[in-house]
Design a protein around this motif. Structure first.
Motif, PDB file in Angstrom:
ATOM      1  N   PHE A 155      15.843  17.725  25.378  1.00  0.00           N
ATOM      2  CA  PHE A 155      15.249  17.154  24.179  1.00  0.00           C
ATOM      3  C   PHE A 155      13.733  17.280  24.230  1.00  0.00           C
ATOM      4  N   ALA A 156      13.176  17.825  23.177  1.00  0.00           N
ATOM      5  CA  ALA A 156      11.721  17.882  23.038  1.00  0.00           C
ATOM      6  C   ALA A 156      11.294  16.653  22.250  1.00  0.00           C
ATOM      7  N   ASN A 157      10.660  15.716  22.942  1.00  0.00           N
ATOM      8  CA  ASN A 157      10.274  14.471  22.297  1.00  0.00           C
ATOM      9  C   ASN A 157       9.092  14.664  21.370  1.00  0.00           C
ATOM     10  N   LYS A 158       9.168  14.008  20.257  1.00  0.00           N
ATOM     11  CA  LYS A 158       8.066  13.982  19.307  1.00  0.00           C
ATOM     12  C   LYS A 158       7.555  12.548  19.246  1.00  0.00           C
ATOM     13  N   TYR A 159       6.275  12.395  19.461  1.00  0.00           N
ATOM     14  CA  TYR A 159       5.719  11.042  19.480  1.00  0.00           C
ATOM     15  C   TYR A 159       5.508  10.535  18.052  1.00  0.00           C
ATOM     16  N   ARG A 160       5.712   9.262  17.905  1.00  0.00           N
ATOM     17  CA  ARG A 160       5.578   8.661  16.585  1.00  0.00           C
ATOM     18  C   ARG A 160       4.125   8.722  16.092  1.00  0.00           C
ATOM     19  N   GLU A 161       4.021   8.811  14.791  1.00  0.00           N
ATOM     20  CA  GLU A 161       2.697   8.756  14.179  1.00  0.00           C
ATOM     21  C   GLU A 161       2.061   7.393  14.459  1.00  0.00           C
ATOM     22  N   THR A 204      11.247   4.326  20.963  1.00  0.00           N
ATOM     23  CA  THR A 204      10.175   3.400  20.586  1.00  0.00           C
ATOM     24  C   THR A 204       8.915   4.163  20.203  1.00  0.00           C
ATOM     25  N   ILE A 205       8.349   4.912  21.154  1.00  0.00           N
ATOM     26  CA  ILE A 205       7.171   5.720  20.822  1.00  0.00           C
ATOM     27  C   ILE A 205       7.562   7.174  20.585  1.00  0.00           C
ATOM     28  N   THR A 206       8.833   7.501  20.812  1.00  0.00           N
ATOM     29  CA  THR A 206       9.306   8.860  20.552  1.00  0.00           C
ATOM     30  C   THR A 206      10.385   8.844  19.491  1.00  0.00           C
ATOM     31  N   ILE A 207      10.482   9.922  18.748  1.00  0.00           N
ATOM     32  CA  ILE A 207      11.554  10.102  17.783  1.00  0.00           C
ATOM     33  C   ILE A 207      12.140  11.482  18.006  1.00  0.00           C
ATOM     34  N   GLY A 208      13.373  11.621  17.641  1.00  0.00           N
ATOM     35  CA  GLY A 208      14.029  12.906  17.855  1.00  0.00           C
ATOM     36  C   GLY A 208      14.728  13.388  16.601  1.00  0.00           C
ATOM     37  N   GLY A 209      15.399  14.470  16.737  1.00  0.00           N
ATOM     38  CA  GLY A 209      16.160  15.056  15.638  1.00  0.00           C
ATOM     39  C   GLY A 209      16.852  16.299  16.141  1.00  0.00           C
ATOM     40  N   GLU A 210      17.701  16.870  15.306  1.00  0.00           N
ATOM     41  CA  GLU A 210      18.471  18.020  15.771  1.00  0.00           C
ATOM     42  C   GLU A 210      17.576  19.221  16.086  1.00  0.00           C
ATOM     43  N   ASN A 211      16.394  19.285  15.454  1.00  0.00           N
ATOM     44  CA  ASN A 211      15.492  20.404  15.720  1.00  0.00           C
ATOM     45  C   ASN A 211      14.888  20.345  17.114  1.00  0.00           C
ATOM     46  N   GLY A 212      14.913  19.147  17.727  1.00  0.00           N
ATOM     47  CA  GLY A 212      14.347  19.001  19.057  1.00  0.00           C
ATOM     48  C   GLY A 212      15.377  19.107  20.165  1.00  0.00           C
ATOM     49  N   VAL A 213      16.615  19.484  19.846  1.00  0.00           N
ATOM     50  CA  VAL A 213      17.699  19.573  20.822  1.00  0.00           C
ATOM     51  C   VAL A 213      17.914  21.028  21.227  1.00  0.00           C
ATOM     52  N   SER A 214      17.954  21.269  22.540  1.00  0.00           N
ATOM     53  CA  SER A 214      18.266  22.603  23.062  1.00  0.00           C
ATOM     54  C   SER A 214      19.581  22.538  23.834  1.00  0.00           C
ATOM     55  N   ASN A 215      20.500  23.444  23.490  1.00  0.00           N
ATOM     56  CA  ASN A 215      21.815  23.463  24.132  1.00  0.00           C
ATOM     57  C   ASN A 215      21.775  24.380  25.351  1.00  0.00           C
ATOM     58  N   ASN A 216      21.864  23.772  26.520  1.00  0.00           N
ATOM     59  CA  ASN A 216      21.874  24.533  27.768  1.00  0.00           C
ATOM     60  C   ASN A 216      23.245  24.451  28.434  1.00  0.00           C
ATOM     61  N   ALA A 217      24.260  24.407  27.609  1.00  0.00           N
ATOM     62  CA  ALA A 217      25.640  24.333  28.103  1.00  0.00           C
ATOM     63  C   ALA A 217      26.473  25.423  27.435  1.00  0.00           C
ATOM     64  N   GLN A 218      27.367  26.010  28.187  1.00  0.00           N
ATOM     65  CA  GLN A 218      28.285  26.998  27.643  1.00  0.00           C
ATOM     66  C   GLN A 218      29.551  26.266  27.221  1.00  0.00           C
ATOM     67  N   LEU A 219      29.625  25.906  25.947  1.00  0.00           N
ATOM     68  CA  LEU A 219      30.730  25.095  25.455  1.00  0.00           C
ATOM     69  C   LEU A 219      31.540  25.882  24.430  1.00  0.00           C
ATOM     70  N   SER A 220      32.852  25.792  24.558  1.00  0.00           N
ATOM     71  CA  SER A 220      33.722  26.348  23.533  1.00  0.00           C
ATOM     72  C   SER A 220      33.707  25.413  22.329  1.00  0.00           C
ATOM     73  N   SER A 221      34.238  25.860  21.232  1.00  0.00           N
ATOM     74  CA  SER A 221      34.262  25.015  20.033  1.00  0.00           C
ATOM     75  C   SER A 221      35.070  23.742  20.291  1.00  0.00           C
ATOM     76  N   TYR A 222      36.136  23.844  21.101  1.00  0.00           N
ATOM     77  CA  TYR A 222      36.931  22.662  21.404  1.00  0.00           C
ATOM     78  C   TYR A 222      36.130  21.696  22.281  1.00  0.00           C
ATOM     79  N   GLU A 223      35.378  22.232  23.244  1.00  0.00           N
ATOM     80  CA  GLU A 223      34.570  21.372  24.102  1.00  0.00           C
ATOM     81  C   GLU A 223      33.441  20.700  23.313  1.00  0.00           C
ATOM     82  N   GLU A 224      32.916  21.403  22.309  1.00  0.00           N
ATOM     83  CA  GLU A 224      31.927  20.779  21.441  1.00  0.00           C
ATOM     84  C   GLU A 224      32.544  19.599  20.693  1.00  0.00           C
ATOM     85  N   GLN A 225      33.820  19.735  20.312  1.00  0.00           N
ATOM     86  CA  GLN A 225      34.502  18.617  19.661  1.00  0.00           C
ATOM     87  C   GLN A 225      34.638  17.438  20.615  1.00  0.00           C
TER      88      GLN A 225
END
Length: 564
Positions: A329-335, A225-246
Motif C-alpha cells: 500500500f502506498a500511503n497518502k497523507y491527509r490534507e 488517521t493521518i493516512t488515507i488509501g484507495g484502490e489506486n494505492g494498492v499493488s498486487n504482489n501475489a499470484q492469485l487465480s480468480s478463485y483465490e481472489e474470491q
C-alpha cells in the motif's frame, strides 16, 4: 422569559435530545444483493442491513445470514461474545465480533436506547483525570457569597432601620445577577457546537470544548488517521487465480479495517463465498474458513511468526497453509498534516502507530524528531503511553480510528475518533471528526480557546455589573423594583455578547464560509440557489443549471449525478 430561553438553549446543545440529528450515523443497507450506505434516520422495519466485524448493530433485527458473535459488553458488562443462530433476534447495541452478517430490521431505531448506549457507564472513563470546567469551579462559590452579603446587609441595617434592612436584603438577592453563571456558558457552547458541527466535528457534550482548550499534548495514530488509501494505492504482489481472489475478497469484506476495505475496492467484482469461523485480531490480521479453505490475511509476523522487514505497508496472504504473496500500500497523507506539524511550537505532538517503522523517514519532517514517533505499538502499549504522559502532567488528546486505538482514546483526556466511514460508531471517544476536516484541527484548537476567553470576558462583565449593583444595594437605597428591571437587562447583554462574539471568533478562524451561515441565512441562500435552478429550467437554459453559486452549498466538485 430567561428560563424559557435557557431551556431552549440546553435543548439545542443537548446530545441526548436526538442522536440522529446530531451525528450522521449510517448503515450498509442490502437491496437485491447490492450494498449502499443508508442514514440511520432512514432505516425502516423490513430492510436488510449488513454489519461487518467491529460494527455496532443499530436496531433490533433478525439474523438472516452469517455467524453472529455479538459482544454486549457495552450494554451488560459481559465480555464473552454471545453466539446467535439464523432466525434469532439480535438486539441493538451489540458489536459484531466475527464475519459480516446480514440482518432484517424488526423494530424502528430506538433513539432513546442509542442515547443511553452512548452515555452508558461502560463507556465512561474514571472521572479522576477529567478536567474541571471553569463554570464548575466558580458556581459553587456564587450562592454562598451572595447569601453572606445579603444576610450581612440585613444584620447591619436591622438595628438602624428595619425597612431599610429588608430593602437591602431583598435588593441584594434580586440585583445579584447569575446570568453569566447560568447563561454565558450554555450560549457560548451552543454557538461553538453548532460551528463545530457544520465543519464535521461532532462533540459528545459541551464540556469537551473546555477540555479541547486545555490540551497541551497531541498523540496521532497513523493508518486511517493521518493516512488515507484507495484502490489506486494498492499493488498486487501475489499470484492469485480468480478463485483465490474470491477467497481473499470474501474474507476481507467482513472487516472494517482500512486496509481490508482497500483490498475489497481493488478486487471489486469478485464473487463473495461462504465464510465461517471468522476471527479478527486487532493490529495483527484475520483468519477464517472460506468455502472450505483456511485463509489468513494480515502482517507477516502474524502469518509466519517471523519478523516484519518490509519497507512499505503490506498485507500478507496465506491459503491452506501456503504463502500466496502480499498486497502493498502506498500511503497518502491527509490534507492538513503540514498544518498540524506547525502546532509543534505550542504542543507536544507524537505519532503512535501499530505498524512497522517503514515510513519513519517520510514522516520525520512532520515531527520534531525520531523520539516523537513510536512504531510497533500494541493497543495496550498505546494505552500505557497515554498514561505515562498523563503522569508527567500532560493534558493529552488522542486521535485514532476508533478500532485498535479504543483503549488509548478512552484513557486520554480527550479522545477523538477520526472516520471516513460513518458506519464506524466509536462510543469510547469524546468527539468524532470527519477525515476531511483534520486540516481544520489547528483552527478547532484556537477556536476552543477563543470560546473559553469569551466565557471569561462574560464573567468579567457580569462581575462588574454585580459589584456596581451590590455596592448600591447594600446601602439600602436601591429599590427592589429597580433591581428587578436591571437584572434582565444584564441577562440580555450577556446573551448578545456571547452569541455575537462566538460567531465573530469563528469567522476569524477562517472556517468554511458556507458552514458558518446561521440557519436562517443558509435557508435564504438555498432558496435563492434553487430559485435560480427553477428559473433556468423554465427558460430552457439547461446548460446553465450548475452556477458558481451552487459551490457555496457543496464541498467538492459535483459529479454528473450531483448536477442532475
Amino acid at each position: 422569559m430567561g428560563k424559557f430561553v435557557q431551556r431552549k438553549t440546553y435543548y439545542h446543545i443537548s446530545f441526548e435530545r436526538d442522536y440522529r440529528s446530531f451525528f450522521p450515523v449510517a448503515v450498509q443497507a442490502v437491496d437485491n444483493g447490492i450494498e449502499k450506505p443508508l442514514p440511520l434516520s432512514a432505516l425502516k422495519v423490513g430492510q436488510r442491513i449488513r454489519i461487518r466485524s467491529n460494527e455496532i448493530i443499530p436496531a433490533d433485527a433478525i439474523l438472516l445470514n452469517g455467524e453472529a458473535r455479538i459482544d454486549f459488553s457495552f450494554v451488560t458488562g459481559e465480555s464473552a461474545p454471545v453466539t446467535k443462530v439464523w432466525g434469532e433476534v439480535v438486539y441493538a447495541g451489540g458489536r459484531q465480533m466475527g464475519e459480516a452478517i446480514e440482518l432484517e430490521v424488526i423494530k424502528p431505531v430506538s433513539q432513546s436506547y442509542l442515547t443511553q448506549l452512548w452515555n452508558n457507564e461502560a463507556f465512561s472513563r474514571s472521572q479522576d483525570n477529567r478536567m474541571q470546567t471553569f463554570n464548575q469551579k466558580v458556581s459553587k462559590y456564587f450562592s454562598i457569597v451572595l447569601l453572606m452579603i445579603a444576610l450581612g446587609s440585613l444584620v447591619f441595617w436591622l438595628p438602624v432601620d428595619v425597612y431599610r434592612a429588608f430593602s437591602a436584603f431583598t435588593a441584594v438577592l434580586i440585583v445579584a445577577c447569575p446570568c453569566a453563571l447560568a447563561l454565558s456558558t450554555p450560549f457560548t457552547m451552543s454557538a461553538a457546537l453548532s460551528i463545530f458541527d457544520r465543519n464535521f466535528f461532532y462533540l459528545k457534550n459541551t464540556a469537551v470544548v473546555e477540555q479541547l482548550a486545555r490540551i497541551n499534548t497531541i498523540v496521532l495514530d497513523k493508518t486511517g488517521t493521518i493516512t488515507i488509501g484507495g484502490e489506486n494505492g494498492v499493488s498486487n504482489n501475489a499470484q492469485l487465480s480468480s478463485y483465490e481472489e474470491q477467497l481473499i475478497y470474501s474474507i476481507c469484506s467482513n472487516s472494517a479495517h482500512p486496509l481490508s476495505i482497500q483490498i475489497c475496492d481493488y478486487l471489486q467484482g469478485a464473487d463473495k463465498l461462504r465464510v465461517s469461523n471468522y476471527r479478527e485480531i486487532a493490529g495483527k490480521g484475520i483468519t477464517a474458513w472460506v468455502d472450505g479453505h483456511n485463509v489468513q490475511v494480515g502482517s507477516q509476523s502474524f502469518l509466519t511468526g517471523g519478523v516484519d522487514i518490509a519497507k512499505s505497508t503490506e498485507v500478507h496472504l496465506m491459503i491452506n497453509g501456503r504463502y500466496a504473496g502480499y498486497f502493498s500500500f502506498a500511503n497518502k497523507y491527509r490534507e492538513g498534516l503540514e498544518d498540524i506539524a506547525r502546532l509543534a511550537a505550542d504542543y507536544k505532538i507524537y505519532l503512535l502507530s501499530g505498524d512497522q517503522d517503514r515510513e519513519r523517514k517520510n514522516l520525520l519532517p512532520y515531527f520534531k524528531g525520531e523520539g516523537y514517533m513510536l512504531f510497533n505499538q500494541s493497543p495496550q502499549q498505546k494505552l500505557d503511553f497515554i498514561k505515562a504522559l498523563q503522569l508527567a502532567g500532560k493534558k493529552v488528546m488522542m486521535i485514532g480510528d476508533g478500532l485498535n486505538d479504543s483503549g488509548a482514546l478512552k484513557q486520554s483526556d480527550l479522545g477523538i475518533a477520526i472516520t471516513d466511514n460513518v458506519n464506524n460508531f466509536s462510543p469510547g471517544s469524546d468527539a468524532i471528526l470527519d477525515g476531511r476536516s483534520l486540516r481544520l484541527l489547528p483552527a478547532f484548537l484556537k477556536f476552543s480557546k477563543d470560546s473559553i476567553t469569551i466565557i471569561h470576558i462574560s464573567f468579567f462583565i457580569s462581575l462588574c455589573y454585580n459589584l456596581l449593583g451590590l455596592s448600591y444595594a447594600v446601602s439600602g437605597r436601591l429599590s427592589p423594583l429597580i433591581a428587578a428591571i436591571l437584572m434582565p437587562l444584564s441577562t440580555a447583554t450577556i446573551i448578545s455578547f456571547t452569541s455575537i462574539a462566538t460567531h465573530l471568533a469563528a469567522k476569524k478562524e477562517n472556517y468554511h464560509e458556507h458552514y458558518l451561515f446561521p440557519d436562517r441565512v443558509q435557508r435564504i441562500a438555498c432558496t435563492c440557489v434553487f430559485g435560480r435552478f427553477f428559473w433556468a429550467q423554465r427558460n430552457g437554459q439547461h446548460d446553465d443549471l450548475y452556477t458558481p453559486s451552487v459551490r457555496i452549498l457543496l464541498d467538492d466538485e459535483p459529479t454528473d449525478k450531483d448536477k442532475k
